[in-house]
Design an enzyme around this catalytic site. Sequence first.
Site, PDB file in Angstrom:
ATOM      1  N   LYS B  79      13.136  38.589 -11.596  1.00 20.91           N
ATOM      2  CA  LYS B  79      12.492  37.640 -12.521  1.00 20.91           C
ATOM      3  C   LYS B  79      10.979  37.849 -12.494  1.00 20.91           C
ATOM      4  O   LYS B  79      10.404  38.104 -11.434  1.00 20.91           O
ATOM      5  CB  LYS B  79      12.847  36.205 -12.106  1.00 20.91           C
ATOM      6  CG  LYS B  79      12.419  35.134 -13.108  1.00 20.91           C
ATOM      7  CD  LYS B  79      12.913  33.755 -12.687  1.00 20.91           C
ATOM      8  CE  LYS B  79      12.489  32.667 -13.652  1.00 20.91           C
ATOM      9  NZ  LYS B  79      12.972  31.325 -13.246  1.00 20.91           N
ATOM     10  N   SER B 154      15.321  28.456 -16.660  1.00 29.85           N
ATOM     11  CA  SER B 154      14.285  29.394 -17.056  1.00 29.85           C
ATOM     12  C   SER B 154      14.618  30.848 -16.722  1.00 29.85           C
ATOM     13  O   SER B 154      14.020  31.754 -17.291  1.00 29.85           O
ATOM     14  CB  SER B 154      12.972  29.021 -16.387  1.00 29.85           C
ATOM     15  OG  SER B 154      13.045  29.197 -14.986  1.00 29.85           O
ATOM     16  N   SER B 178      17.223  26.269 -12.802  1.00 34.36           N
ATOM     17  CA  SER B 178      16.832  27.494 -13.518  1.00 34.36           C
ATOM     18  C   SER B 178      17.607  28.756 -13.142  1.00 34.36           C
ATOM     19  O   SER B 178      17.472  29.767 -13.828  1.00 34.36           O
ATOM     20  CB  SER B 178      15.338  27.757 -13.330  1.00 34.36           C
ATOM     21  OG  SER B 178      14.603  26.938 -14.196  1.00 34.36           O
TER      22      SER B 178
END
Lengths: 94, 491
Positions: B79, B154, B178
């Site tokens: 990420k 997210s 997330s």
Amino acid sequence: MKINVEEVQHIAKLAKLRFTNEEAEKMAKEFDSILGHFQSMEEVPLEDTKTSSKEEIKTVLRKDEAVIFEDKAKLFRNVKQMRDGYIQVPKIIE
Amino acid sequence: MQIATMTIDEIRVGIREQKFTAQEVVKALFQRIKKVEPEIGGYITLCEEDALQQAIIVDEKIKAGEKLGKLAGVPVAVKDNICTDGIRTTCASKMLEDFIPPYDATVVKKLKAEDAIIIGKTNMDEFAMGSSNENSAFKIVKNPWDTKRVPGGSSGGSAAVVAAGMAPLSLGSDTGGSIRQPAAFCGVVGLKPTYGLVSRFGLIAFASSLDQIGPLTRTVKDCALSLEVLQGNDPMDGTSVKEVKTKSYLDGLEEGVKGYKIGIPKGFLQKGLNEEIAKAIEDSIEKFKELGAIVEEIDLPITDAELSAYYIISSAEASSNLARFDGVRYGYRTEDFQKLDELMEKTRTEAFGGEVKRRIMLGTYALSSGYYDAYYNKAQKLREKIRQQYQEIFKTYDLIITPTTPSLPFLCGEKVNDPMEMYLGDIYTININLAKLPALSMPCGFSKEGLPIGIQLIGGEYTEDKILKAAFALEEELKLSTIIPEGKEEI
């Protein structure tokens, strides 16, 4: 309205952000719905609850020991300007 | 090589047994990425050359008969809020568009130490704030199961690239759901570990008391394997665990759930829960009963008040954490300014997106004079109450089961103009962060339209081993995890 445009602008000042009055109006409306939702906390009895107690936390601080960062050039990777081996930043003291 | 459907375990065993080389794996994967990525948008940065170099090193190690790491030759997507030395780390924000970290996050170091190969950085909601991945400053991510729909957020990119066969493993971060919510939306396995089990050093902070890094994978076994590598004490993270011994999560993974006590919150079938999700969760609960678990209803209200506490605490911490982005030292800097205030205000106004500004404003408001007691202090008390509630339940129960999300993946643009509506989607996941507990989301079925449904398994502090055993048992029963989106099976 729970919050007006002037209050939004005051918070923006504290947060170091700028909003046009139009944007501030929109944010005031959004805040209205969000802060309205926050009222739900009122329904929970919390008189007897303390914020988390220190003894529960098991972590401890390590010794603060200096470690050599091998590749110094990497540290300057994100610097915008250098002068005579120093990082040059905008003037921050008036 | 069917790289798109391969698990971490298949890749690492195949490389070890020399059925194929690490270079073949990386090349096949990039072929796959070139084909699928334009449609999905899961990556912000790809590192093909570096990845190939790393693969050559792994292959040479094998030739020389050297000892191999646990993840030798396994491609990993990271990420884009987790720092990677020499690879741009943007947080999907204009603020950090050109930021190249001088060091690796501890989790990245650990992956490299086990010979894993970093293939790229995944797209996300800006600074990890959002539940749909529509807040990326660069591009939106699409759900591989239906590209008209969001992948969740997210960590939307991290979930989508695993689902679309563009990485067998990705790292995400979870502040209020997330990792788990996008895992549910994309039909993959996602774990948020206990707060402190995995080091946060090198994770660009959103809300430090809630943030936790975890893996997204295709199978539960892959999740267990990845957690083994990621976990452990780190002197660089003061909140990382000191006393829990390193566990092997693969040992006893097949033990099953016989005798497990599982609690089901009475209120979880509340209004607002999608019917197809409710049905899938009930079916899974039946499976657990058949497998020998004792299932009971428990008193654990899931309420709007908790959601409020979460948004107050996370926004307050965000407003403080993001104060560092001021245009002085690194990151975006505005062009024209006279005074210091002007430099900071213009820099932040120009470089932060709408949702990030909204959270900073909300947090600043909640912490500001006159409102601190009404909001922040009350939220902290509520957080403590929630934590105590869960602690009490885990004295008697091994696991709690809930849905991961109240709705199926929604359409792109559907909720983008209503922040409150978007926040309500986090109702089942935020409590877990507030209570610092571990929880895993895994696929447990599909809607009539073919959209994945996620089930959430929650455990007591540091009982990831129990969660994984139960998840493994359910996965064996359901046999869902290798199915990937239609039309994307062939390279």
